[in-house]
Scaffold this motif. Structure first.
Motif, short mmCIF file in Angstrom:
data_model
loop_
_atom_site.label_atom_id
_atom_site.label_comp_id
_atom_site.label_asym_id
_atom_site.label_seq_id
_atom_site.Cartn_x
_atom_site.Cartn_y
_atom_site.Cartn_z
N ALA A 39 2.21 3.83 2.73
CA ALA A 39 3.78 3.93 3.20
C ALA A 39 4.17 5.16 2.94
CB ALA A 39 4.46 3.28 2.17
N MET A 40 3.49 6.21 2.28
CA MET A 40 3.73 7.72 2.02
C MET A 40 3.42 8.58 3.25
SD MET A 40 5.35 8.09 -0.89
CE MET A 40 5.49 9.78 -1.04
N THR A 41 2.48 7.99 4.22
CA THR A 41 1.92 8.65 5.26
C THR A 41 2.97 8.66 6.31
OG1 THR A 41 0.04 7.77 4.75
CG2 THR A 41 -0.07 8.75 6.83
N ASP A 42 3.05 10.19 6.69
CA ASP A 42 3.97 10.51 7.73
C ASP A 42 3.58 9.66 9.04
OD1 ASP A 42 5.65 12.27 6.34
OD2 ASP A 42 5.24 13.90 7.85
N GLY A 43 4.51 8.82 9.79
CA GLY A 43 4.42 8.15 10.97
C GLY A 43 3.95 6.96 10.89
N PHE A 44 3.89 6.37 9.50
CA PHE A 44 3.81 5.06 9.25
C PHE A 44 5.05 4.37 9.12
CE2 PHE A 44 3.76 1.34 6.25
CZ PHE A 44 2.96 0.51 6.80
N THR A 45 5.46 3.24 9.49
CA THR A 45 6.58 2.57 9.31
C THR A 45 6.44 1.08 9.51
OG1 THR A 45 9.20 2.34 10.10
CG2 THR A 45 7.51 2.99 11.59
N SER A 46 7.08 0.45 8.71
CA SER A 46 7.04 -0.98 9.04
C SER A 46 8.37 -1.60 9.68
CB SER A 46 6.65 -2.02 7.60
OG SER A 46 7.87 -1.62 6.57
N HIS A 84 9.01 8.64 8.76
CA HIS A 84 9.26 10.18 7.87
C HIS A 84 9.88 9.70 6.70
CE1 HIS A 84 7.45 12.65 10.86
NE2 HIS A 84 8.20 12.22 11.50
N GLY A 85 10.37 8.41 6.22
CA GLY A 85 11.29 8.40 5.21
C GLY A 85 10.63 8.71 3.66
N LEU A 86 9.52 7.94 3.41
CA LEU A 86 9.19 8.16 1.99
C LEU A 86 8.50 9.52 1.94
CD1 LEU A 86 7.42 5.06 0.87
CD2 LEU A 86 9.55 5.87 -0.24
N GLY A 87 7.45 9.91 2.82
CA GLY A 87 6.75 11.18 2.72
C GLY A 87 7.76 12.28 2.81
N GLY A 88 8.50 12.11 3.68
CA GLY A 88 9.60 13.08 3.97
C GLY A 88 10.57 13.46 2.53
N ALA A 89 10.84 12.32 2.11
CA ALA A 89 11.86 12.60 1.16
C ALA A 89 11.03 13.18 -0.01
CB ALA A 89 12.22 10.88 0.63
N LYS A 90 9.88 12.77 0.06
CA LYS A 90 8.93 13.54 -1.32
C LYS A 90 8.86 15.26 -1.16
CE LYS A 90 4.66 13.41 -3.62
NZ LYS A 90 3.39 13.10 -3.53
N ARG A 91 8.93 15.47 0.20
CA ARG A 91 8.66 16.78 0.49
C ARG A 91 10.36 17.70 0.11
NH1 ARG A 91 5.55 15.23 4.64
NH2 ARG A 91 7.16 15.16 6.12
N LEU A 92 11.27 16.75 0.00
CA LEU A 92 12.45 17.33 0.01
C LEU A 92 12.86 17.38 -1.71
CD1 LEU A 92 14.46 15.85 2.94
CD2 LEU A 92 13.58 18.16 2.60
N VAL A 93 12.02 16.71 -2.43
CA VAL A 93 12.46 16.96 -3.96
C VAL A 93 11.51 17.72 -4.44
CG1 VAL A 93 14.03 15.24 -3.68
CG2 VAL A 93 11.56 14.78 -4.31
N ASP A 123 0.70 -1.12 0.01
CA ASP A 123 0.24 0.01 -0.10
C ASP A 123 0.76 1.31 0.08
OD1 ASP A 123 -1.75 2.07 0.56
OD2 ASP A 123 -2.88 1.13 1.99
N ILE A 124 0.97 1.85 -1.24
CA ILE A 124 2.12 2.96 -1.30
C ILE A 124 1.48 4.07 -0.49
CG2 ILE A 124 3.09 4.65 -2.92
CD1 ILE A 124 3.53 2.28 -4.89
N ALA A 125 0.14 4.16 -0.64
CA ALA A 125 -0.37 5.52 -0.18
C ALA A 125 -0.20 5.67 1.30
CB ALA A 125 -1.91 5.50 -0.34
N ILE A 167 7.22 6.86 -7.52
CA ILE A 167 7.34 5.67 -6.70
C ILE A 167 6.67 4.41 -7.58
CG2 ILE A 167 5.67 6.07 -4.95
CD1 ILE A 167 7.59 4.34 -3.25
N THR A 168 7.06 3.52 -7.86
CA THR A 168 6.59 2.27 -8.29
C THR A 168 6.92 1.23 -7.91
OG1 THR A 168 8.08 2.46 -10.21
CG2 THR A 168 6.00 2.98 -10.70
N SER A 169 5.99 0.13 -7.39
CA SER A 169 6.66 -0.91 -6.60
C SER A 169 5.44 -2.20 -6.97
CB SER A 169 6.18 -0.77 -5.14
OG SER A 169 6.47 -1.76 -4.18
N THR A 170 5.96 -2.95 -6.95
CA THR A 170 5.20 -4.36 -7.41
C THR A 170 5.63 -5.32 -6.53
OG1 THR A 170 5.48 -3.82 -9.68
CG2 THR A 170 4.74 -6.05 -9.35
N LEU A 171 4.47 -6.03 -5.80
CA LEU A 171 4.68 -6.88 -5.27
C LEU A 171 5.62 -8.29 -5.47
CD1 LEU A 171 1.37 -7.16 -3.03
CD2 LEU A 171 3.64 -6.35 -1.97
N GLY A 172 6.55 -8.67 -4.85
CA GLY A 172 7.29 -9.74 -5.22
C GLY A 172 8.34 -9.52 -6.26
N VAL A 173 8.24 -8.13 -6.76
CA VAL A 173 9.28 -7.59 -7.75
C VAL A 173 10.12 -6.66 -7.36
CG1 VAL A 173 9.51 -6.84 -10.10
CG2 VAL A 173 7.70 -8.33 -9.48
#
Lengths: 136, 134
Positions: A93-100, A106-115, A89-91, A120-126
């Protein structure tokens, strides 16, 4: 997105030291492209987050670092690819405060704000592919 | 493995991070500092990051952890010398480092630690007086 490419280098992301090497290579590239200190810092920080994700969640991968020149504008484009489990679930994963993992989430959402460009594209198992870019 | 040196000055521990840390080095510093606070009964920890070119979420978390662990061990932490570009980036990244005290440079950081230590000792002194009068 086609941009005249000036230079490309590919770095592995297999160890924590590789993440440091990616940061340093991005620093060199942004300096070469004439970025100011704040812009350098933002792109390096974003690269650090995404490179760490590729290592920690993607089991490692590689970073392609590119310098571009488009219509007189200099830019740096970074492509991170891993062959990990992918993100369900990319949406979410992009949310602040979400981490697995053990981060602050802050990784993904934070990085997006900095550029200026984030993709981002992601395929399960790939795997997952993240593109970051900033222009001077 | 590499280690970030920790200096002791009176009841304070001082760390200056001069290298681009990989994650395990940051975690080792967190562990080393925590053990050293306990071993030396330090009352204050000063971490100078003026040489750090970036603070990402991992390093931010390490600083927050050190600060929290130190507080539990009855020591105050101050992070000094953050570069303006790093501060701007951190806020945009979404990290405002809650619970971490900062100072512009080492000198001000030491002042902050000394004064907070002095004010932390004052209430005890008053209690003692009260007890004495009673």
């Amino acid at each position: 997105m086609t941009m005249p490419l000036l230079k490309r280098e590919v770095l592995p992301i297999r160890t924590e030291t590789d993440v440091v090497m990616v940061r340093q290579a991005v620093r060199r590239l942004t300096i070469e492209q004439g970025f100011g200190l704040v812009d350098q810092t933002k792109l390096i920080t974003a690269a650090s987050e995404i490179a760490r994700n590729a290592l920690d969640y993607g089991g490692g991968g590689e970073a392609q670092l590119e310098s571009h020149l488009e219509g007189g504008k200099k830019g740096v484009r970074l492509i991170f690819e891993d062959k990990g489990p992918g993100i369900a679930d990319i949406a979410q994963a992009m949310t602040d405060g979400f981490t697995s993992g053990g981060g602050l989430g802050h990784g993904l959402g934070g990085a997006k704000r900095l550029v200026e460009h984030f993709e981002i594209t992601s395929t399960l198992g790939v795997g997952t592919r993240v593109v970051l870019a900033r222009w001077k | 493995m590499d280690r970030i040196p920790i200096l002791r000055m009176g009841s304070f521990l001082i760390v200056t991070i001069q290298v681009d840390m990989h994650d395990r080095l940051a975690l080792a510093l967190q562990d080393d500092l925590t053990s050293k606070i306990a071993a030396t009964e330090a009352k204050g920890v000063l971490i100078d990051i003026s040489a750090l070119e970036i603070v990402d979420s991992f390093i931010g978390r390490m600083l927050a952890n050190i600060s929290a662990m130190a507080r539990i061990l009855d020591a105050q932490t101050v992070v000094t010398g953050m570069q303006p570009a790093v501060a701007i980036t951190l806020v945009e990244l979404g990290l405002s480092l809650p619970g971490i005290r900062t100072a512009l440079n080492v000198e001000r950081g030491m002042e902050l630690l000394r004064s907070s230590l002095a004010s932390a000792e004052e209430p005890d002194a008053e209690d003692d007086d009260a007890a004495f009068e009673a």
